[in-house]
Design an enzyme around this catalytic site. Sequence first.
Site, PDB file in Angstrom:
ATOM      1  N   ASP A  89      36.294  18.811 102.232  1.00 27.07           N
ATOM      2  CA  ASP A  89      36.321  19.856 101.194  1.00 27.07           C
ATOM      3  C   ASP A  89      35.559  19.366  99.967  1.00 27.07           C
ATOM      4  O   ASP A  89      35.536  18.168  99.671  1.00 27.07           O
ATOM      5  CB  ASP A  89      37.777  20.177 100.804  1.00 27.07           C
ATOM      6  CG  ASP A  89      37.936  21.586 100.238  1.00 27.07           C
ATOM      7  OD1 ASP A  89      38.563  22.427 100.910  1.00 27.07           O
ATOM      8  OD2 ASP A  89      37.431  21.847  99.123  1.00 27.07           O
TER       9      ASP A  89
ATOM     10  N   TYR B 151      29.843  39.341 100.121  1.00 28.24           N
ATOM     11  CA  TYR B 151      30.730  38.654 101.069  1.00 28.24           C
ATOM     12  C   TYR B 151      30.520  39.216 102.480  1.00 28.24           C
ATOM     13  O   TYR B 151      30.342  38.466 103.448  1.00 28.24           O
ATOM     14  CB  TYR B 151      32.176  38.848 100.614  1.00 28.24           C
ATOM     15  CG  TYR B 151      33.210  38.150 101.461  1.00 28.24           C
ATOM     16  CD1 TYR B 151      33.403  36.777 101.371  1.00 28.24           C
ATOM     17  CD2 TYR B 151      34.008  38.863 102.350  1.00 28.24           C
ATOM     18  CE1 TYR B 151      34.360  36.134 102.134  1.00 28.24           C
ATOM     19  CE2 TYR B 151      34.974  38.231 103.117  1.00 28.24           C
ATOM     20  CZ  TYR B 151      35.146  36.871 103.005  1.00 28.24           C
ATOM     21  OH  TYR B 151      36.099  36.239 103.766  1.00 28.24           O
TER      22      TYR B 151
ATOM     23  N   ASN C  17      34.437  26.419 108.176  1.00 30.96           N
ATOM     24  CA  ASN C  17      35.445  27.329 107.612  1.00 30.96           C
ATOM     25  C   ASN C  17      35.299  27.546 106.108  1.00 30.96           C
ATOM     26  O   ASN C  17      35.746  28.571 105.585  1.00 30.96           O
ATOM     27  CB  ASN C  17      36.835  26.749 107.940  1.00 30.96           C
ATOM     28  CG  ASN C  17      37.942  27.443 107.198  1.00 30.96           C
ATOM     29  OD1 ASN C  17      38.355  28.540 107.566  1.00 30.96           O
ATOM     30  ND2 ASN C  17      38.417  26.814 106.126  1.00 30.96           N
TER      31      ASN C  17
ATOM     32  N   LYS D 209      29.295  37.342 105.921  1.00 32.29           N
ATOM     33  CA  LYS D 209      30.201  37.240 107.069  1.00 32.29           C
ATOM     34  C   LYS D 209      29.625  37.940 108.295  1.00 32.29           C
ATOM     35  O   LYS D 209      29.877  37.537 109.426  1.00 32.29           O
ATOM     36  CB  LYS D 209      31.585  37.783 106.694  1.00 32.29           C
ATOM     37  CG  LYS D 209      32.291  36.935 105.625  1.00 32.29           C
ATOM     38  CD  LYS D 209      32.453  35.481 106.085  1.00 32.29           C
ATOM     39  CE  LYS D 209      33.236  34.621 105.114  1.00 32.29           C
ATOM     40  NZ  LYS D 209      33.442  33.243 105.574  1.00 32.29           N
TER      41      LYS D 209
ATOM     42  N   THR E 183      46.114  33.361 101.108  1.00 28.11           N
ATOM     43  CA  THR E 183      45.515  32.121 100.606  1.00 28.11           C
ATOM     44  C   THR E 183      44.989  32.380  99.185  1.00 28.11           C
ATOM     45  O   THR E 183      44.830  33.536  98.770  1.00 28.11           O
ATOM     46  CB  THR E 183      44.323  31.662 101.480  1.00 28.11           C
ATOM     47  OG1 THR E 183      43.191  32.473 101.157  1.00 28.11           O
ATOM     48  CG2 THR E 183      44.623  31.737 102.969  1.00 28.11           C
TER      49      THR E 183
END
Length: 278
Positions: free
Chosen positions: A41, A163, A98, A167, A198
């Site tokens: 990360d 976005y 991810n 995607k 999240t």
Amino acid sequence: MSRARRGVPGRSAIVTGGGSGIGAALVRALVADGAHVVVADIDVDAAQAVVDSLPGAGTGSVAGARAARLNVTDAAAVAALVEEVIGEHGGLDLMFANAGITWGGDTELLTLEQWNAIIDVNIRGVVHCVHAAYPHMIARGSGSLVLTSSMGGLSPAGLLTSYAMTKHAVVGLGMSLRAEAAGHGVGVTVVCPAAVDTPILDKGELGGFDGRRYYLDGQGVRRPLDPDALARSVLDGVSRNRALVIEPARARATWRLQRLAPGLMDRMLTRYVRSARS
Ligand SMILES: NC(=O)c1ccc[n+]([C@@H]2O[C@H](COP(=O)([O-])OP(=O)(O)OC[C@H]3O[C@@H](n4cnc5c(N)ncnc54)[C@H](O)[C@@H]3O)[C@@H](O)[C@H]2O)c1
């Protein structure tokens, strides 16, 4: 006997964006299955906190995970991490691309820097993972690439245009690559969840856009999906080399409607964007 999930090809994994949300849940599920996971990360403290929270951490027993600082927009750093894991474990079995960011709100509010940032992380970041891991998997004749897209990668999503664009690119990459990868013994799975509980639900909000409310009202649900439940479904999908993991069931219904009646979806989305703005 191996504790690895039956059918999941191997035990060494990298999870990008593993310091939070879906990535952290994937780490927990993989470690529970006996995998060795690099929690990669850009926020290395968050990655370390995930490692420290795993069962057995801090007690001297091996938790099966370590943290690494990684910016997925840095191709050389992604390649170096893949090489490191190959050196440590003799191979990389599972690459979870991810890490992702989002912007929500009216498209005209996006600066060019924001457009470029989302392209860099959500598209180039995934490309860097595939570019670094796929040739190694081909050479071994095994492994799986797991690319996190979104329902926004399968259906249009007004007020989330940048976005949704990124995607859709991830779905296009994964679904196309599957056809080639199969001949090399390499699996490719694309993950397309609707809203998951999240921190990203409250990030990247432009001009008063309320992400959490937009996602939940849009799906007609009160609660977003539990990331740990999603992670279990993802590992099951990877073990079966499923093309797409779409969760929850309601999202699969939306996807079917999108393919059967795109005009209707277009009208519904236009109405929804109007009501979300007001
Ligand atoms: N939560 C949802 O509702 C939802 C739904 C569909 C798809 N997704 C996708 O799931 C993935 C994970 O998102 P999440 O919901 O866990 O979000 P999150 O914000 O909780 O976690 C994202 C993680 O990615 C890391 N990251 C950001 N930029 C990075 C970079 N350049 N290099 C390395 N790491 C970086 C962040 O530090 C963070 O730890 C994303 O690709 C997201 O688009 C999320």
